[in-house]
Design a protein around this motif. Structure first.
Motif, short mmCIF file in Angstrom:
data_model
loop_
_atom_site.label_atom_id
_atom_site.label_comp_id
_atom_site.label_asym_id
_atom_site.label_seq_id
_atom_site.Cartn_x
_atom_site.Cartn_y
_atom_site.Cartn_z
N LEU A 1 -50.81 -14.93 29.80
CA LEU A 1 -50.97 -13.69 31.04
C LEU A 1 -51.49 -14.50 32.35
O LEU A 1 -52.19 -15.34 32.37
CB LEU A 1 -52.02 -12.90 30.35
N LYS A 2 -50.87 -13.88 33.38
CA LYS A 2 -51.20 -14.53 34.68
C LYS A 2 -52.28 -13.45 35.52
O LYS A 2 -51.72 -12.61 35.65
CB LYS A 2 -49.94 -14.52 35.37
N GLN A 3 -53.42 -14.20 35.79
CA GLN A 3 -54.18 -13.23 36.62
C GLN A 3 -53.73 -12.77 37.85
O GLN A 3 -52.92 -13.67 38.55
CB GLN A 3 -55.62 -13.86 36.64
N ILE A 4 -54.23 -11.72 38.49
CA ILE A 4 -53.78 -11.20 39.71
C ILE A 4 -55.37 -10.98 40.29
O ILE A 4 -56.39 -10.54 40.06
CB ILE A 4 -53.18 -9.73 39.55
N LYS A 5 -55.44 -11.51 41.42
CA LYS A 5 -56.61 -11.48 42.36
C LYS A 5 -56.81 -9.93 42.78
O LYS A 5 -55.88 -9.29 43.01
CB LYS A 5 -56.64 -12.61 43.50
N ASN A 6 -58.03 -9.75 42.88
CA ASN A 6 -58.16 -8.31 43.10
C ASN A 6 -59.83 -8.09 43.53
O ASN A 6 -60.76 -9.08 43.47
CB ASN A 6 -58.14 -7.35 42.14
N ASN A 7 -60.03 -6.88 44.17
CA ASN A 7 -61.33 -6.61 44.81
C ASN A 7 -62.13 -5.48 44.04
O ASN A 7 -63.07 -4.87 44.61
CB ASN A 7 -61.27 -6.50 46.19
N ILE A 8 -61.75 -5.54 42.79
CA ILE A 8 -62.55 -4.27 42.00
C ILE A 8 -63.96 -4.52 41.98
O ILE A 8 -64.63 -3.67 41.86
CB ILE A 8 -62.20 -4.43 40.65
N ASP A 9 -64.50 -5.81 42.03
CA ASP A 9 -66.00 -6.04 42.07
C ASP A 9 -66.66 -5.46 43.31
O ASP A 9 -67.79 -5.21 43.39
CB ASP A 9 -66.30 -7.49 41.56
N LYS A 10 -65.87 -4.86 44.22
CA LYS A 10 -66.36 -4.37 45.27
C LYS A 10 -66.90 -2.89 44.95
O LYS A 10 -67.85 -2.44 45.61
CB LYS A 10 -65.43 -4.20 46.67
N PHE A 11 -66.23 -2.35 43.96
CA PHE A 11 -66.51 -0.97 43.67
C PHE A 11 -67.33 -1.02 42.25
O PHE A 11 -68.36 0.11 42.18
CB PHE A 11 -65.31 -0.28 43.49
N ILE A 12 -67.13 -1.92 41.39
CA ILE A 12 -67.91 -2.11 40.34
C ILE A 12 -68.19 -3.55 39.87
O ILE A 12 -67.23 -4.25 39.54
CB ILE A 12 -67.56 -1.00 39.05
N GLY A 13 -69.39 -3.83 39.90
CA GLY A 13 -69.63 -5.26 39.50
C GLY A 13 -70.77 -5.71 38.61
O GLY A 13 -71.20 -4.76 37.82
N LYS B 1 -52.00 -10.69 44.55
CA LYS B 1 -53.04 -10.07 44.89
C LYS B 1 -53.19 -8.65 45.15
O LYS B 1 -52.34 -8.21 45.93
CB LYS B 1 -53.76 -10.75 46.13
N ILE B 2 -54.18 -7.97 44.79
CA ILE B 2 -54.13 -6.40 45.08
C ILE B 2 -55.43 -6.07 45.62
O ILE B 2 -56.53 -6.27 45.19
CB ILE B 2 -54.12 -5.53 43.61
N LYS B 3 -55.35 -5.29 46.86
CA LYS B 3 -56.61 -4.79 47.47
C LYS B 3 -56.80 -3.60 47.13
O LYS B 3 -55.93 -2.67 47.59
CB LYS B 3 -56.55 -4.92 49.11
N PHE B 4 -57.79 -3.10 46.46
CA PHE B 4 -57.89 -1.62 46.03
C PHE B 4 -58.74 -0.78 47.11
O PHE B 4 -59.77 -1.54 47.89
CB PHE B 4 -58.56 -1.43 44.65
N GLU B 5 -58.37 0.39 46.91
CA GLU B 5 -59.20 1.44 48.07
C GLU B 5 -59.63 2.29 47.19
O GLU B 5 -59.08 2.72 46.23
CB GLU B 5 -58.50 1.80 49.22
N LYS B 6 -60.54 3.09 47.75
CA LYS B 6 -61.12 4.16 47.04
C LYS B 6 -60.07 5.29 47.02
O LYS B 6 -59.55 5.91 48.06
CB LYS B 6 -62.59 4.66 47.44
N PHE B 7 -59.87 6.10 45.86
CA PHE B 7 -58.80 7.16 45.95
C PHE B 7 -59.75 8.53 45.80
O PHE B 7 -59.26 9.52 46.45
CB PHE B 7 -57.84 6.80 44.79
N PHE B 8 -60.30 8.58 44.52
CA PHE B 8 -61.10 9.83 44.34
C PHE B 8 -62.67 9.53 43.99
O PHE B 8 -62.73 8.68 43.30
CB PHE B 8 -60.53 10.68 43.39
#
Length: 455
Positions: free
Chosen positions: A156-168, A216-223
């Motif tokens: 499995l190949k990792q995808i960089k992300n910023n999830i830890d901006k929202f929960i860490g 790489k996926i940059k997440f934003e708040k949706f709900f």
């Protein structure tokens, strides 16, 4: 008289010896740096036996210290693996023949999954597909993919992300039940629900989203709910983030469905001004929220059957009373929202046998008699119900955490469950997907991906 005095003196001396021996043994099995010479009286095995049977509180205390140590450590390991961005190796395990003659193929993940939501180890995760690509996200935000999951020996190949901006790590250290709740890939977007600390020690279940990208996926708040639940001083003195729901499924071109649990704040399930204890319809293009149904406890399974025009949801009951519910789309009416009864009606019982709780939340053993919708099926005792998927014409599968099983069933023309069959898979099933005639499971006792070919 002399005999009586002698007997009292003997009892007193025995008591002194007993108490002295107790504290003496307690000292010997205690801190290794103290009473070093005395400890040689007993070997390690003997000290453990003494501790187990005479000082059980010490065993409990030591186990708690170990748990408190390993929880943040396990979360830190996942975060380090995420930061490193290394591939996640897949280790094929021995096939398991199931009682229905199908074969369960297992693939253990060797890294990235080190802290479960309920289990301390080895991990929890959610799965989905995007154009033949298998996606997985751990409960702590390790996100990875693989094209055409199978026996090709590729990682499995990792995808960089910023999830830890929202929960860490801050949230994970507060409780291992603070976690990712689900993952949905829909319309070239990836949605992730999670336990959101909206304010300090005040929580609810929120969603972030980003455009699909394999690097790489940059997440934003949706709900995010407008209200949060305080974990320090909740109204009923109970709080558990495992009861936060969080399941997401596609609904139509512009909407998804989203389940929100009540975090053990039972009164919220019947409060129309709260998102908790509800199934909600969300517009994916702009903020628009509509309540579909109320009176749910912890809905962790959700499926929209577009051909039959109904929603099937599953939810954890309290002590007993797990439910499968049918939500008829044609019956949805904004003037009278569909109500499934929690916490007024339930076939389960409160964990605490407290009259004051039953007075406030009676758990009547009928839904219909009190104006609520009866469950399609309830399980007493509870099976630890989780996800539900459709596998064929009017054929479905429900997964179980507690009973480590799959439950296959059909719906007849009267929309009643028939041919219910329990198939053990011997591990807690956190997530379930049906893709290309195969059933994919995330099995959290060994952090493994299970695969059952249903052809």
């Amino acid at each position: 008289m002399q005999k009586h005095k002698f007997f009292k003196l003997l009892v007193f001396l025995l008591l002194i010896v007993g108490v002295g021996s107790y504290f003496f043994l307690n000292a010997i099995i205690g801190d290794a740096r103290k009473f070093g010479d005395l400890k040689k009286i007993f070997n390690n095995e003997q000290r453990q036996i003494i501790k187990k049977y005479l000082f059980p509180f010490k065993v409990i205390s030591e186990q708690k210290k170990q748990l408190d140590f390993f929880k943040p450590l396990s979360a830190e390991i996942e975060i380090l693996i995420k930061e490193k961005g290394s591939n996640i190796k897949i280790i094929p395990e021995s096939d398991i023949e199931l009682s229905n003659k199908k074969v369960l193929k297992k693939y253990k993940l060797n890294s990235g999954f080190h802290l479960g939501i309920a289990n301390i180890n080895p991990g929890s995760a959610y799965i989905d597909f995007y154009k033949d690509n298998f996606f997985i996200v751990s409960a702590r935000g390790v996100l990875a993919f693989k094209k055409k999951f199978g026996d090709d020996g590729k990682d499995l190949k990792q995808i960089k992300n910023n999830i830890d901006k929202f929960i860490g790590l801050k949230q994970f250290k507060k409780s291992q039940t603070n976690s990712i709740k689900d993952m949905l890939i829909y319309k070239d977007k990836i949605f992730i629900s999670y336990t959101d600390e909206i304010k300090e020690d005040c929580w609810n279940t929120s969603i972030i989203f980003g455009q699909i990208n394999f690097e790489k996926i940059k997440f934003e708040k949706f709900f995010t709910s407008q209200k949060c639940i305080n974990s320090i001083n909740p109204i009923d003195n109970e709080f558990n983030a495992m009861s936060g729901g969080g399941r997401m499924v596609p609904y139509n071109e512009n909407h998804i469905l989203f389940s929100v649990g009540e975090y053990l704040n039972r009164y919220l399930a019947q409060n129309i001004n709260s998102d908790n204890g509800k199934i909600i319809k969300l517009n994916i293009n702009y903020y628009d929220r509509e309540i579909i149904s109320i009176g749910h406890r912890n809905p962790q399974g959700l499926y929209f059957d577009s051909k039959n025009n109904f929603i099937i949801s599953t939810e954890h009951g309290p002590k007993g009373g797990d439910e499968i519910n049918l939500i008829e789309i044609d019956q949805i009416n904004n003037n009278e929202i569909l109500n499934y009864g929690w916490p007024i009606s339930s076939y389960g019982e409160h964990y605490k046998n407290d009259k004051s709780i039953y007075k406030k939340y009676p758990l009547y053993k009928s839904h219909n008699d009190y104006g609520f919708i009866e469950p399609l099926k309830y399980f007493t005792p509870s099976i630890g119900i989780s996800e539900i998927v459709k596998i064929g014409k009017n054929k479905y599968v429900v997964s179980s955490l507690k009973y480590k099983s799959l439950y296959f069933f059909e719906l007849n023309n009267q929309k009643k469950i028939i041919n219910l069959e329990q198939i053990e898979v011997f591990e807690r099933i956190r997530d379930l997907k049906f893709y290309d005639n195969k059933l994919y499971l995330f099995m959290e006792d060994t952090a493994s991906i299970g695969l059952i070919n249903l052809k």
